[in-house]
Design a protein around this motif. Structure first.
Motif, PDB file in Angstrom:
ATOM      1  N   GLY A  13       0.864  -1.186   0.000  1.00 53.77           N
ATOM      2  CA  GLY A  13       0.000   0.000   0.000  1.00 53.77           C
ATOM      3  C   GLY A  13       0.888   1.219   0.000  1.00 53.77           C
ATOM      4  N   ILE A  14       0.709   2.098  -0.985  1.00 57.23           N
ATOM      5  CA  ILE A  14       1.634   3.225  -1.132  1.00 57.23           C
ATOM      6  C   ILE A  14       0.860   4.539  -1.288  1.00 57.23           C
ATOM      7  CG2 ILE A  14       1.974   2.877  -3.635  1.00 57.23           C
ATOM      8  CD1 ILE A  14       4.808   3.615  -1.097  1.00 57.23           C
ATOM      9  N   GLY A  15      -0.180   4.665  -0.433  1.00 58.81           N
ATOM     10  CA  GLY A  15      -0.978   5.896  -0.434  1.00 58.81           C
ATOM     11  C   GLY A  15      -0.345   6.938   0.480  1.00 58.81           C
ATOM     12  N   LEU A  16      -1.189   7.743   1.141  1.00 58.54           N
ATOM     13  CA  LEU A  16      -0.675   8.800   2.016  1.00 58.54           C
ATOM     14  C   LEU A  16       0.334   8.247   3.023  1.00 58.54           C
ATOM     15  CD1 LEU A  16      -0.736  11.658   3.314  1.00 58.54           C
ATOM     16  CD2 LEU A  16      -2.591  10.814   4.739  1.00 58.54           C
ATOM     17  N   ILE A  17      -0.065   7.201   3.753  1.00 61.29           N
ATOM     18  CA  ILE A  17       0.789   6.689   4.821  1.00 61.29           C
ATOM     19  C   ILE A  17       1.977   5.917   4.248  1.00 61.29           C
ATOM     20  CG2 ILE A  17       0.877   5.245   6.895  1.00 61.29           C
ATOM     21  CD1 ILE A  17      -0.859   7.725   7.265  1.00 61.29           C
ATOM     22  N   GLY A  18       1.701   4.987   3.326  1.00 61.38           N
ATOM     23  CA  GLY A  18       2.789   4.191   2.743  1.00 61.38           C
ATOM     24  C   GLY A  18       3.840   5.069   2.074  1.00 61.38           C
ATOM     25  N   ALA A  37       4.641  -2.484  -2.985  1.00 58.57           N
ATOM     26  CA  ALA A  37       3.546  -3.208  -3.638  1.00 58.57           C
ATOM     27  C   ALA A  37       2.259  -2.434  -3.443  1.00 58.57           C
ATOM     28  CB  ALA A  37       3.389  -4.605  -3.044  1.00 58.57           C
ATOM     29  N   THR A  38       1.459  -2.403  -4.483  1.00 60.18           N
ATOM     30  CA  THR A  38       0.130  -1.818  -4.343  1.00 60.18           C
ATOM     31  C   THR A  38      -0.806  -2.561  -5.275  1.00 60.18           C
ATOM     32  OG1 THR A  38      -1.128   0.250  -4.271  1.00 60.18           O
ATOM     33  CG2 THR A  38       0.450   0.018  -6.062  1.00 60.18           C
ATOM     34  N   ARG A  39      -2.095  -2.347  -5.091  1.00 61.95           N
ATOM     35  CA  ARG A  39      -3.092  -3.132  -5.796  1.00 61.95           C
ATOM     36  C   ARG A  39      -3.127  -2.809  -7.290  1.00 61.95           C
ATOM     37  NH1 ARG A  39      -8.967  -2.039  -3.554  1.00 61.95           N
ATOM     38  NH2 ARG A  39      -8.084   0.022  -3.978  1.00 61.95           N
ATOM     39  N   SER A  40      -3.158  -1.527  -7.627  1.00 57.94           N
ATOM     40  CA  SER A  40      -3.383  -1.144  -9.021  1.00 57.94           C
ATOM     41  C   SER A  40      -2.093  -0.782  -9.743  1.00 57.94           C
ATOM     42  CB  SER A  40      -4.314   0.071  -9.067  1.00 57.94           C
ATOM     43  OG  SER A  40      -3.638   1.211  -8.599  1.00 57.94           O
ATOM     44  N   ALA A  41      -2.074  -1.094 -11.030  1.00 60.34           N
ATOM     45  CA  ALA A  41      -0.921  -0.764 -11.864  1.00 60.34           C
ATOM     46  C   ALA A  41      -0.736   0.753 -11.919  1.00 60.34           C
ATOM     47  CB  ALA A  41      -1.127  -1.318 -13.274  1.00 60.34           C
ATOM     48  N   GLU A  42      -1.841   1.473 -11.877  1.00 62.65           N
ATOM     49  CA  GLU A  42      -1.804   2.925 -11.970  1.00 62.65           C
ATOM     50  C   GLU A  42      -1.054   3.556 -10.787  1.00 62.65           C
ATOM     51  OE1 GLU A  42      -5.821   4.328 -12.231  1.00 62.65           O
ATOM     52  OE2 GLU A  42      -5.126   6.422 -12.039  1.00 62.65           O
ATOM     53  N   THR A  43      -1.456   3.156  -9.579  1.00 59.31           N
ATOM     54  CA  THR A  43      -0.779   3.699  -8.391  1.00 59.31           C
ATOM     55  C   THR A  43       0.685   3.273  -8.370  1.00 59.31           C
ATOM     56  OG1 THR A  43      -2.856   3.643  -7.157  1.00 59.31           O
ATOM     57  CG2 THR A  43      -0.857   3.784  -5.865  1.00 59.31           C
ATOM     58  N   LEU A  44       0.931   2.032  -8.802  1.00 61.07           N
ATOM     59  CA  LEU A  44       2.313   1.538  -8.821  1.00 61.07           C
ATOM     60  C   LEU A  44       3.172   2.394  -9.746  1.00 61.07           C
ATOM     61  CD1 LEU A  44       3.891  -0.881  -7.545  1.00 61.07           C
ATOM     62  CD2 LEU A  44       3.792  -1.938  -9.811  1.00 61.07           C
ATOM     63  N   SER A  73      -0.096  -0.856   4.728  1.00 59.85           N
ATOM     64  CA  SER A  73      -0.742   0.467   4.808  1.00 59.85           C
ATOM     65  C   SER A  73      -1.902   0.541   3.830  1.00 59.85           C
ATOM     66  CB  SER A  73       0.259   1.585   4.501  1.00 59.85           C
ATOM     67  OG  SER A  73       1.447   1.436   5.241  1.00 59.85           O
ATOM     68  N   VAL A  74      -2.916  -0.283   4.095  1.00 53.15           N
ATOM     69  CA  VAL A  74      -4.095  -0.325   3.226  1.00 53.15           C
ATOM     70  C   VAL A  74      -5.328  -0.054   4.090  1.00 53.15           C
ATOM     71  CG1 VAL A  74      -2.938  -2.050   1.766  1.00 53.15           C
ATOM     72  CG2 VAL A  74      -4.542  -2.811   3.549  1.00 53.15           C
ATOM     73  N   PRO A  75      -6.467   0.291   3.492  1.00 47.41           N
ATOM     74  CA  PRO A  75      -7.681   0.473   4.298  1.00 47.41           C
ATOM     75  C   PRO A  75      -7.924  -0.762   5.179  1.00 47.41           C
ATOM     76  CG  PRO A  75      -8.062   1.198   2.040  1.00 47.41           C
ATOM     77  CD  PRO A  75      -6.708   0.555   2.055  1.00 47.41           C
ATOM     78  N   GLY A 100      -3.115   0.661  10.401  1.00 48.37           N
ATOM     79  CA  GLY A 100      -4.567   0.857  10.344  1.00 48.37           C
ATOM     80  C   GLY A 100      -5.129   1.638  11.524  1.00 48.37           C
ATOM     81  N   SER A 101      -6.205   2.371  11.268  1.00 48.48           N
ATOM     82  CA  SER A 101      -6.805   3.247  12.274  1.00 48.48           C
ATOM     83  C   SER A 101      -7.629   2.498  13.323  1.00 48.48           C
ATOM     84  CB  SER A 101      -7.685   4.283  11.587  1.00 48.48           C
ATOM     85  OG  SER A 101      -6.947   4.989  10.630  1.00 48.48           O
ATOM     86  N   THR A 102      -7.895   1.206  13.094  1.00 48.07           N
ATOM     87  CA  THR A 102      -8.564   0.387  14.108  1.00 48.07           C
ATOM     88  C   THR A 102      -7.648  -0.791  14.391  1.00 48.07           C
ATOM     89  OG1 THR A 102      -9.711  -1.168  12.650  1.00 48.07           O
ATOM     90  CG2 THR A 102     -10.752   0.980  12.984  1.00 48.07           C
ATOM     91  N   LEU A 126      -0.548   8.133  14.667  1.00 45.61           N
ATOM     92  CA  LEU A 126      -1.613   9.144  14.725  1.00 45.61           C
ATOM     93  C   LEU A 126      -1.151  10.362  13.941  1.00 45.61           C
ATOM     94  CD1 LEU A 126      -2.836   9.036  18.434  1.00 45.61           C
ATOM     95  CD2 LEU A 126      -3.260   7.452  16.560  1.00 45.61           C
ATOM     96  N   ALA A 127      -1.145  10.199  12.638  1.00 46.47           N
ATOM     97  CA  ALA A 127      -0.648  11.264  11.771  1.00 46.47           C
ATOM     98  C   ALA A 127      -1.329  11.080  10.442  1.00 46.47           C
ATOM     99  CB  ALA A 127       0.856  11.152  11.605  1.00 46.47           C
ATOM    100  N   GLY A 128      -1.813  12.157   9.888  1.00 44.04           N
ATOM    101  CA  GLY A 128      -2.483  12.019   8.607  1.00 44.04           C
ATOM    102  C   GLY A 128      -2.955  13.362   8.129  1.00 44.04           C
ATOM    103  N   TYR A 131      -5.851  14.091   2.650  1.00 42.72           N
ATOM    104  CA  TYR A 131      -5.504  13.712   1.285  1.00 42.72           C
ATOM    105  C   TYR A 131      -5.085  12.261   1.217  1.00 42.72           C
ATOM    106  CZ  TYR A 131      -5.734  18.706   0.845  1.00 42.72           C
ATOM    107  OH  TYR A 131      -6.185  19.996   0.878  1.00 42.72           O
ATOM    108  N   SER A 132      -5.153  11.669   0.023  1.00 45.97           N
ATOM    109  CA  SER A 132      -4.728  10.284  -0.092  1.00 45.97           C
ATOM    110  C   SER A 132      -3.945  10.055  -1.372  1.00 45.97           C
ATOM    111  CB  SER A 132      -5.941   9.350  -0.015  1.00 45.97           C
ATOM    112  OG  SER A 132      -6.941   9.773  -0.891  1.00 45.97           O
ATOM    113  N   GLY A 133      -3.368   8.871  -1.503  1.00 54.54           N
ATOM    114  CA  GLY A 133      -2.582   8.518  -2.684  1.00 54.54           C
ATOM    115  C   GLY A 133      -1.097   8.851  -2.517  1.00 54.54           C
ATOM    116  N   PRO A 134      -0.269   8.312  -3.426  1.00 54.97           N
ATOM    117  CA  PRO A 134       1.194   8.448  -3.291  1.00 54.97           C
ATOM    118  C   PRO A 134       1.691   9.888  -3.387  1.00 54.97           C
ATOM    119  CG  PRO A 134       0.620   7.300  -5.333  1.00 54.97           C
ATOM    120  CD  PRO A 134      -0.641   7.433  -4.553  1.00 54.97           C
ATOM    121  N   SER A 311      -5.228  15.412  11.067  1.00 55.15           N
ATOM    122  CA  SER A 311      -6.182  14.359  11.400  1.00 55.15           C
ATOM    123  C   SER A 311      -5.655  12.983  11.015  1.00 55.15           C
ATOM    124  CB  SER A 311      -7.452  14.606  10.630  1.00 55.15           C
ATOM    125  OG  SER A 311      -7.290  14.165   9.300  1.00 55.15           O
ATOM    126  N   ASN A 312      -6.280  11.964  11.533  1.00 56.07           N
ATOM    127  CA  ASN A 312      -5.986  10.622  11.043  1.00 56.07           C
ATOM    128  C   ASN A 312      -7.170   9.722  11.281  1.00 56.07           C
ATOM    129  OD1 ASN A 312      -5.369  10.884  13.849  1.00 56.07           O
ATOM    130  ND2 ASN A 312      -4.923   8.734  13.716  1.00 56.07           N
TER     131      ASN A 312
END
Ligand code: NAP
Ligand code: NAP
Lengths: 312, 312
Positions: A13-18, A37-44, A73-75, A100-102, A126-128, A131-134, A311-312
């Motif tokens: 997972g390579i979004g905001l946190i990753g 590693a991430t799920r979609s070719a686009e984000t990769l 670092s995924v939902p 994860g937040s939970t 506890l940082a965020g 916004y999301s994504g790489p 926020s996070n």
């Protein structure tokens, strides 16, 4: 002298946190190499364009091979699936953690799938931001923010110390907590505020008497602060709600009870009750300012405050 | 060339709003002289130490004698009393205005007391902070903020234009609105957000499972934004609640209904409904950023945003 904490780190997972992790690991030289590693070719592709790691794949299992530290670092709703995918390829003795937040739900999802040959230590920085994504990540995201680790009874103290030292090297202050308690604390300091913010923004955009453009135009009067929280990632927050249901419902119930009582005070014109509540709440603000979690300045500390934290 | 808009301006109430007016009037040279009146000798002394005006009194009637513009900046629950006190001493043809956060109630309180020989034009600058008193004010408070005037059917267009020009000279953008509509708009963009913030901070500080020090320590996770609103002046907000009861109860009712539905979605695990709400609310945020009421930046625009502007 080398700062290397782990020879190879895999980021799933390579979004905001990753991507913030990738940036701070690179800046501080905390890893020999970073596998992404991430799920979609686009984000990769975007992660590769940004040069966030040393190797890139959409195959989570491939990324974790040979890795000494794996950070998921995924939902939170996807953490069980990721655990199943990577389980067979994990290196013996590796540390597997998440952001994860939970926590209770993530443990219930991941622990049964992971081999006992790895150290599974759940965590939550506890940082965020909203916004999301790489592209949204930045190396300073964790600076001076708390990172809560929720070790399991069987967690190896040495592995725990190693993970804590890593987060400190990322700039965090590290805390330990029981997973259930984490979920209750976060329900009130983070999950409920976000839900309330989403709810009020929803209410405001559905009114007949006041137009949406008026709401937008005059938003600086207080409403605007809520819209920032309410623009956070929908997938992340859906998953948080579904995965911390009990604690959130408990806090929502209390909030609603208190709100009904406030409503009653307004209806009956009970100025003393209103004054009492409005006075009591100021102490909490003072506590936050004294604890260094916010700056007390006439511009709300927005200029002086450590930037980019939230926020996070 | 002189910038003088009024030969003599009387400021009744010299807290955050009154003292910000004094400062901007002085800086821009908008008055020949400034007469200051406030209730307590203590606040008056502080205003004098700060050099906010040209004459000082605790007698509201004395201050308004000979004044061409009278601005009443006291909690809305006190505006009727002030009107009674000053009525007999007002100069014929003077403009009397106020800055109160509610309008219908202020009109109901003040209009019957004021002589028909003056121009009474209610107003509300949408500018403020969570601080109060003469030390909290600053000349830039009104810069680029909206000031809503709610003229009465009989209001003289020339007097209205004069007052509007004065607020523009203070840095404001001026809008006109029907008083009842003002109260509805402000109920949703300002009053409800503040009440919700007070309520959640109250709920959080009353929990048994989570300590107040944990709430403070981890507040940056979302909660902190609410504590700023919830540290606003208790007298002002008590008065707002008591004086805009109907509109606030209407908005609170809608909010609670929506919250019950959100609660139900969480209880039943309706991820689609949650996702839909969390997506819909993002459009409002985009609108606010496009309208220039907030900056879109990874640090929430806190560094770049015009400083010192905020809630009211
Ligand atoms: N945002 C915050 O403020 C914050 C703060 C603290 C903790 N957290 C937690 O951090 C986690 C990540 O949040 P984020 O803000 O970084 O989210 P984000 O920016 O939306 O990024 C999520 C990442 O997870 C990837 N992903 C989703 N499902 C996946 C799967 N099955 N396998 C592999 N990758 C998958 C996404 O990949 P694709 O783009 O390729 O689909 C994306 O790279 C969440 O658990 C959240 O609760 C968030
Ligand atoms: N704060 C905001 O964000 C904001 C924004 C827009 C509009 N408003 C409105 O502006 C008004 C003033 O708010 P503020 O924030 O300036 O309040 P503040 O800082 O608490 O100051 C209130 C002032 O009113 C004086 N006062 C109270 N009762 C009085 C009376 N009977 N006669 C004369 N003076 C009296 C106080 O005098 P003493 O100190 O001598 O007792 C003090 O000088 C309120 O109606 C509020 O709704 C506030």
């Amino acid at each position: 002298m080398s700062n290397i904490h782990f020879e190879k780190i895999a980021l799933i997972g390579i979004g905001l946190i990753g991507s913030s992790l990738a940036r701070v690991i690179r800046r501080e030289g905390l890893a020999g190499s970073i596998a992404i590693a991430t799920r979609s070719a686009e984000t990769l592709k975007r992660a590769e364009e940004l040069g966030l790691g040393d190797s890139y794949t959409t195959d989570n299992a491939e990324a974790v091979g040979d890795s000494d530290l794996v950070i998921v670092s995924v939902p939170v709703g996807s953490s069980g699936l990721v655990a199943l995918e990577i389980a067979d390829n994990l290196k013996s003795g590796a540390i597997v953690t998440d952001v994860g937040s939970t926590k209770a739900s993530v443990i219930a999802q991941m622990q049964p799938a992971l081999p006992t040959s790895v150290h599974f230590i759940p965590g939550h920085p506890l940082a965020g931001t909203e916004y999301s994504g790489p592209d949204a990540g930045f190396a300073e995201l964790f600076t001076n923010r708390w990172c809560i680790l929720t070790p399991l009874p069987e967690t190896d103290p040495e592995a725990l110390a190693k993970l804590a030292a890593f987060w400190e090297a990322c700039g965090s202050r590290v805390d330990r907590m029981d997973p259930q308690h984490h979920d209750l604390v976060l329900a009130i300091v983070s999950h409920l505020p976000h839900l309330i913010a989403y709810n009020i923004v929803g209410t405001a955009s559905d009114l007949e008497q006041v137009t949406k453009s008026e709401v937008i135009k005059y938003s600086a009067s207080g409403f605007r602060d809520f819209t920032r929280l309410a623009s956070s990632d929908p997938t992340m927050w859906r998953d948080v709600c579904l995965n911390n249901k009990d604690a959130i419902l408990e806090m929502l119930g209390r909030f609603s009870e208190d709100l009904a009582s406030l409503q009653r005070s307004i209806r009956w014109g009970d100025g003393d009750a209103l004054f009492e509540l409005f006075t009591r709440t100021r102490a909490v603000r003072r506590g936050i300012i004294e604890a260094g979690q916010e700056v007390d300045a006439p511009d709300f500390g927005r200029q002086a405050a450590v930037s980019r934290t939230g926020s996070n």
